[in-house]
Design an enzyme around this catalytic site. Structure first.
Site, PDB file in Angstrom:
ATOM      1  N   LYS A 195      10.696  34.124  26.554  1.00 17.77           N
ATOM      2  CA  LYS A 195      10.814  34.925  27.789  1.00 17.77           C
ATOM      3  C   LYS A 195      10.380  34.123  29.017  1.00 17.77           C
ATOM      4  O   LYS A 195      11.081  34.082  30.015  1.00 17.77           O
ATOM      5  CB  LYS A 195       9.953  36.204  27.705  1.00 17.77           C
ATOM      6  CG  LYS A 195      10.307  37.109  26.552  1.00 17.77           C
ATOM      7  CD  LYS A 195       9.489  38.393  26.573  1.00 17.77           C
ATOM      8  CE  LYS A 195       8.002  38.219  26.386  1.00 17.77           C
ATOM      9  NZ  LYS A 195       7.593  37.770  25.045  1.00 17.77           N
TER      10      LYS A 195
ATOM     11  N   ARG B  26       5.838  46.709  27.927  1.00 18.23           N
ATOM     12  CA  ARG B  26       5.464  46.371  26.559  1.00 18.23           C
ATOM     13  C   ARG B  26       5.126  47.614  25.742  1.00 18.23           C
ATOM     14  O   ARG B  26       4.803  47.499  24.572  1.00 18.23           O
ATOM     15  CB  ARG B  26       4.218  45.490  26.603  1.00 18.23           C
ATOM     16  CG  ARG B  26       4.421  44.072  26.117  1.00 18.23           C
ATOM     17  CD  ARG B  26       3.085  43.390  26.291  1.00 18.23           C
ATOM     18  NE  ARG B  26       2.953  42.172  25.577  1.00 18.23           N
ATOM     19  CZ  ARG B  26       3.180  40.975  26.101  1.00 18.23           C
ATOM     20  NH1 ARG B  26       3.634  40.865  27.313  1.00 18.23           N
ATOM     21  NH2 ARG B  26       2.955  39.900  25.395  1.00 18.23           N
TER      22      ARG B  26
ATOM     23  N   ARG C 116      -0.691  39.524  17.597  1.00 19.64           N
ATOM     24  CA  ARG C 116       0.237  39.814  18.705  1.00 19.64           C
ATOM     25  C   ARG C 116       1.587  40.291  18.167  1.00 19.64           C
ATOM     26  O   ARG C 116       2.203  41.179  18.742  1.00 19.64           O
ATOM     27  CB  ARG C 116       0.417  38.565  19.583  1.00 19.64           C
ATOM     28  CG  ARG C 116      -0.775  38.343  20.518  1.00 19.64           C
ATOM     29  CD  ARG C 116      -0.906  36.901  20.927  1.00 19.64           C
ATOM     30  NE  ARG C 116       0.199  36.388  21.707  1.00 19.64           N
ATOM     31  CZ  ARG C 116       0.530  35.102  21.752  1.00 19.64           C
ATOM     32  NH1 ARG C 116      -0.155  34.212  21.073  1.00 19.64           N
ATOM     33  NH2 ARG C 116       1.533  34.711  22.497  1.00 19.64           N
TER      34      ARG C 116
HETATM   35  P1  ADP Z   1       3.199  36.449  24.929  1.00 20.90           P
HETATM   36  O1  ADP Z   1       4.469  37.155  25.328  1.00 20.90           O
HETATM   37  O2  ADP Z   1       3.427  35.044  24.538  1.00 20.90           O
HETATM   38  O3  ADP Z   1       2.372  37.219  23.938  1.00 20.90           O
HETATM   39  P2  ADP Z   1       1.990  36.973  27.567  1.00 20.90           P
HETATM   40  O4  ADP Z   1       1.583  35.878  28.453  1.00 20.90           O
HETATM   41  O5  ADP Z   1       3.166  37.796  27.974  1.00 20.90           O
HETATM   42  O6  ADP Z   1       2.217  36.304  26.136  1.00 20.90           O
HETATM   43  O7  ADP Z   1       0.761  37.979  27.329  1.00 20.90           O
HETATM   44  C1  ADP Z   1      -0.522  37.542  26.968  1.00 20.90           C
HETATM   45  C2  ADP Z   1      -1.484  38.731  26.823  1.00 20.90           C
HETATM   46  O8  ADP Z   1      -1.590  39.438  28.079  1.00 20.90           O
HETATM   47  C3  ADP Z   1      -1.049  39.808  25.834  1.00 20.90           C
HETATM   48  O9  ADP Z   1      -1.425  39.481  24.507  1.00 20.90           O
HETATM   49  C4  ADP Z   1      -1.779  41.036  26.369  1.00 20.90           C
HETATM   50  O10 ADP Z   1      -3.146  41.031  26.025  1.00 20.90           O
HETATM   51  C5  ADP Z   1      -1.677  40.843  27.877  1.00 20.90           C
HETATM   52  N1  ADP Z   1      -0.471  41.485  28.460  1.00 20.90           N
HETATM   53  C6  ADP Z   1       0.558  40.838  29.083  1.00 20.90           C
HETATM   54  N2  ADP Z   1       1.503  41.713  29.500  1.00 20.90           N
HETATM   55  C7  ADP Z   1       1.053  42.947  29.142  1.00 20.90           C
HETATM   56  C8  ADP Z   1       1.580  44.270  29.259  1.00 20.90           C
HETATM   57  N3  ADP Z   1       2.763  44.503  29.845  1.00 20.90           N
HETATM   58  N4  ADP Z   1       0.843  45.294  28.772  1.00 20.90           N
HETATM   59  C9  ADP Z   1      -0.348  45.098  28.182  1.00 20.90           C
HETATM   60  N5  ADP Z   1      -0.895  43.877  28.007  1.00 20.90           N
HETATM   61  C10 ADP Z   1      -0.215  42.810  28.476  1.00 20.90           C
END
Ligand code: ADP
Length: 229
Positions: A14, A89, A178
């Site tokens: 993404k 998410r 995750r």
């Molecule tokens: P990836 O998609 O590789 O897991 P991200 O950088 O998108 O990594 O997200 C890292 C962390 O940030 C997630 O594991 C979560 O804890 C938090 N996070 C990111 N976006 C959201 C969201 N939309 N809702 C809740 N937590 C989020």
């Protein structure tokens, strides 16, 4: 005006594709994960609230996340649209987003789970600007996903010279957590957008630049057919 969402498990690319497609469409790439990581690094109030979630791979509560996103997309650089990476998410976030704005297209990235784990353990990011690299080589059968290494030697970022590091949540244990969270809380969103009719699925099977071109082409075709572009 183009408003896009990139959906998919962690490690499906993404961030990598949003990073490449955003300048071509002239709209910002907004990653809630990047916003949270920056807040943690700076030690802000928000950072203190989300730190533990980031370390454990659990989701930041919807209330906080929705507020952060709402503020970010009301900034002036979003006047022509945006690419959301990592939001929504949960179903609650998807419903909240619908109350705030209309999304043109949701791009669902698809990659088998064993390859996701390989990609995530091979991921390196620039400590300073967040640019994504990868040391994993996934090339067999029809798959061509070579490593994405920096051009310069010494483990530094090509863009800004920052140090390349492994994200703290890119360890096998946290990756598995995750992925569990993704299946349980994020996957139901796929059905939600399918019913709304704005979901477009893309298989991830080629080098990053090629994938970005392919996705951009499909976005343009789809939006042209719908007379949105
Ligand atoms: P990836 O998609 O590789 O897991 P991200 O950088 O998108 O990594 O997200 C890292 C962390 O940030 C997630 O594991 C979560 O804890 C938090 N996070 C990111 N976006 C959201 C969201 N939309 N809702 C809740 N937590 C989020």
């Amino acid at each position: 005006m183009v408003k896009l969402v990139f959906l998919g498990a962690p490690g499906t690319g993404k961030g990598t594709y949003s990073e490449r497609i955003s300048p071509k469409l002239g709209i910002p790439h907004i990653s809630t994960g990047d916003i949270f990581r920056e807040a943690v690094a700076k030690g802000t109030e928000l950072g203190k609230k989300v730190k533990e979630h980031l370390e454990n791979g659990t989701l930041v509560p919807d209330e906080i996340t929705i507020q952060v996103l709402k503020e970010r997309i009301s900034e002036p650089d979003c006047k022509n649209g945006f690419i959301l990476d990592g939001f929504p998410r949960t179903l609650e976030q998807a419903r909240a987003l619908d109350q705030i704005t209309d999304i043109d297209l949701v791009i669902l990235l698809d990659l088998p789970e064993d390859l996701i784990i390989k990609k995530l353990t091979g991921r390196r990011v620039c400590e300073k600007c967040g640019k994504i690299y990868n040391v994993a080589d996934i090339s067999y059968g029809t798959l061509r996903m070579p490593p994405m290494l920096p051009k310069n030697p010494g483990g530094v970022c090509d863009e800004c010279g920052g140090k390349l590091i492994q994200r703290e949540d890119d360890t096998e244990k946290v990756i598995k957590d995750r992925l569990r969270v993704y299946h349980q809380l994020t996957e139901p969103i796929i059905e939600y957008y399918k019913e709304k009719g704005n979901l477009m699925k893309v298989e991830v099977d080629a080098p990053a630049d090629e994938m970005a071109e392919k996705i951009l082409k499909r976005i343009k075709e789809r939006l042209k057919n719908e007379k949105r572009l």
